[in-house]
Write an enzyme that holds these catalytic residues in place. Structure first.
Site, PDB file in Angstrom:
ATOM      1  CG  HIS A   1     -26.271  18.283   6.266  1.00 30.67           C
ATOM      2  ND1 HIS A   1     -25.854  17.797   5.061  1.00 30.67           N
ATOM      3  CD2 HIS A   1     -27.451  18.900   6.036  1.00 30.67           C
ATOM      4  CE1 HIS A   1     -26.739  18.112   4.125  1.00 30.67           C
ATOM      5  NE2 HIS A   1     -27.728  18.782   4.700  1.00 30.67           N
TER       6      HIS A   1
ATOM      7  CG  ASP B   1     -21.105  21.591   7.807  1.00 29.88           C
ATOM      8  OD1 ASP B   1     -21.301  22.700   7.277  1.00 29.88           O
ATOM      9  OD2 ASP B   1     -21.897  20.632   7.698  1.00 29.88           O
TER      10      ASP B   1
ATOM     11  CD  GLN C   1     -28.157  25.497   8.402  1.00 30.21           C
ATOM     12  OE1 GLN C   1     -28.578  26.647   8.578  1.00 30.21           O
ATOM     13  NE2 GLN C   1     -28.680  24.701   7.491  1.00 30.21           N
TER      14      GLN C   1
ATOM     15  CE  LYS D   1     -27.326  25.102   3.936  1.00 30.15           C
ATOM     16  NZ  LYS D   1     -28.617  24.511   3.645  1.00 30.15           N
TER      17      LYS D   1
ATOM     18  CB  CYS E   1     -29.651  16.291   4.928  1.00 31.51           C
ATOM     19  SG  CYS E   1     -30.434  16.542   3.350  1.00 31.51           S
TER      20      CYS E   1
HETATM   21  N1  C6P Z   1     -28.735  21.944   4.910  1.00 33.71           N
HETATM   22  C1  C6P Z   1     -31.112  22.129   5.349  1.00 33.71           C
HETATM   23  O1  C6P Z   1     -32.285  22.286   4.995  1.00 33.71           O
HETATM   24  P1  C6P Z   1     -25.340  22.358   0.646  1.00 33.71           P
HETATM   25  O2  C6P Z   1     -26.480  21.492   0.248  1.00 33.71           O
HETATM   26  O3  C6P Z   1     -24.013  21.813   0.166  1.00 33.71           O
HETATM   27  O4  C6P Z   1     -25.527  23.792   0.323  1.00 33.71           O
HETATM   28  O5  C6P Z   1     -25.284  22.333   2.240  1.00 33.71           O
HETATM   29  C2  C6P Z   1     -25.090  21.118   2.887  1.00 33.71           C
HETATM   30  C3  C6P Z   1     -25.160  21.308   4.361  1.00 33.71           C
HETATM   31  C4  C6P Z   1     -24.034  21.041   5.107  1.00 33.71           C
HETATM   32  N2  C6P Z   1     -24.027  21.216   6.440  1.00 33.71           N
HETATM   33  C5  C6P Z   1     -25.097  21.666   7.097  1.00 33.71           C
HETATM   34  C6  C6P Z   1     -25.016  21.883   8.567  1.00 33.71           C
HETATM   35  C7  C6P Z   1     -26.270  21.949   6.389  1.00 33.71           C
HETATM   36  O6  C6P Z   1     -27.325  22.410   7.037  1.00 33.71           O
HETATM   37  C8  C6P Z   1     -26.306  21.765   4.991  1.00 33.71           C
HETATM   38  C9  C6P Z   1     -27.562  22.003   4.203  1.00 33.71           C
HETATM   39  C10 C6P Z   1     -30.023  22.270   4.326  1.00 33.71           C
HETATM   40  O7  C6P Z   1     -30.820  21.917   6.505  1.00 33.71           O
HETATM   41  C11 C6P Z   1     -30.343  21.524   3.084  1.00 33.71           C
HETATM   42  S1  C6P Z   1     -30.333  19.764   3.311  1.00 33.71           S
END
Ligand code: C6P
Length: 393
Positions: free
Chosen positions: A106, A183, A186, A209, A350
């Site tokens: 991401h 990371d 997910q 999430k 992203c």
């Molecule tokens: N993915 C998706 O629709 P934030 O925005 O900081 O809460 O999460 C960022 C992020 C980091 N790593 C992974 C693997 C992610 O999936 C995400 C966020 C969302 O897939 C929003 S772009």
């Protein structure tokens, strides 16, 4: 009701819905003991502080962190990763140093490292993927000969759903002398996470999430790393003593929590962690594995033209189904599905480099959480048939 239909929410990878337990806990904070933390020597201030720190302990338990002081509250996974890239990265990365990432990251686990190596004249290397979205560990082995300082990768891909062999990767990276950042954005909502068992050094995730409020998240890192790292943001709360020309910083984790924190959100995150733990993360994973297996069977049967991406084996895959209908832009797919109350995400999610690697301009994506059902997938299949009718393909 959405456009006259019952909502079928299939965008949980973007953000999950929140259970009443979480909303009620935040409601109680704002209605009954709204006050700043670590400041007021009065009853509701003390109660707010106690609940805030209780939330930290709950989050620590949820990922089996050995010490709740190793949990730093952040706004989201992005901020947690930036905390590491700014604080640890600026002190430990210098000219010629290598950081290994993967092609499926991401942007949140890519752009901070790009900025760091540009500033420090370091290098990024990438573990490639196979066409069905599996990391090439044979190439990782070769990249480790470059003696990277850090290896950073996603636990579960937000776009393909791939569950990476993180434990094995941590062992490989450590054997080569690298630190490891995972990371977990997910992963924490979907699979059991035990940072001690994984053996990693940093673990970043978002709350929103995993059934928790927007604006909540955390970084876990080993105590000795956090203690050695300089502050990321500076101001109130992160200090022990301040003089006009110098300051002494607070202990961890408060050294990294400058300013008034998002107290209600942290409390909600703690309750969400408890909620998931009560459901049992093995059961959560089993439920989503069942949904993935069902979707991989039903969608191609009901919608033969569909193109699916990512690992075909549900054992290797979290609750994420990226797809395209040939001849129809995924934004159009998502827009028509919305007419039937079905919410999916469309675009690059992203992960632009991953889409480039797969030679895809964009994809539509259905993603699940604990409240998702087989009926949601049936509704998606029905919706996709309607999309095909609208576009006459
Ligand atoms: N993915 C998706 O629709 P934030 O925005 O900081 O809460 O999460 C960022 C992020 C980091 N790593 C992974 C693997 C992610 O999936 C995400 C966020 C969302 O897939 C929003 S772009």
């Amino acid at each position: 009701m959405i456009n006259g239909h019952k909502l079928v929410y299939l965008d949980s990878a973007s953000s999950s819905q929140k259970p009443s337990a979480v909303i009620d806990a935040m409601d109680a904070y704002y209605r009954e003991y709204n006050a700043n933390v670590h400041r007021g020597i009065y009853t509701i201030g003390e109660k707010a502080t106690a609940e805030y720190e209780k939330a930290r302990a709950r989050v620590a338990r949820f990922i089996n962190a050995p010490d709740s002081h190793e949990i730093v509250f952040t706004r989201n996974a992005t901020e947690a990763i930036n905390l590491v890239s700014y604080s640890w990265g600026r002190r430990n990365i210098s000219r010629g140093d290598v950081i290994v990432l993967t092609e499926m990251e991401h942007h949140a686990n890519l752009v901070p490292w790009q900025i760091l190596v540009q500033e420090k004249d370091g290098d990024l290397e990438f573990i490639p993927i196979t066409d069905d979205g599996i990391l090439r560990l044979d190439v990782f082995e070769v990249l480790l000969r470059l003696k990277p300082k850090l290896v950073a990768f996603t636990h579960v891909s937000n776009t393909l759903g791939t569950i990476n062999p993180v434990r094995e990767m941590v062992e490989m990276a450590h054997a080569a002398g690298a630190l490891v950042l995972i990371d977990g954005a997910q992963a924490v909502p979907h699979v059991p996470v035990d940072v001690q068992e994984l053996g990693c050094d940093f673990y970043a995730f978002s709350g929103h999430k995993m059934l928790a409020p927007m604006g909540s998240g955390a970084l876990w890192a080993r105590r000795e790393l956090l203690e050695a790292m300089p502050p990321f943001l500076a101001g109130g709360e992160m200090i022990r003593e301040v003089h006009l020309r110098r300051s002494e910083f607070n202990e961890i984790p408060w050294k990294f929590e400058a300013g008034t924190p998002a107290v209600g959100d942290a409390i909600g995150l703690g309750v969400a962690a408890e909620y998931l733990q009560a459901l049992g993360m093995d059961a959560v994973r089993e439920h989503e594995r069942d949904l993935v297996a069902y979707a991989l069977e039903v969608l191609p049967r009901e919608v033969p033209a569909i193109e699916l991406y990512g690992p075909l084996d549900p054992d290797l895959r979290g609750g994420v189904i990226p797809f395209n209908l040939p001849g129809i832009h995924p934004h159009d797919v998502a827009q028509v599905l919305d007419r039937f109350g079905i919410a999916v995400r469309a675009g690059h999610h992203c992960t632009m480099p991953l889409h480039e690697r797969l030679d895809l301009a964009a994809t539509a994506r259905a993603s699940f959480n604990v409240y998702s059902t087989r009926e949601d997938i049936d509704a998606l299949a029905g919706g996709l048939m309607e999309v095909q009718k609208v576009f006459n393909v």
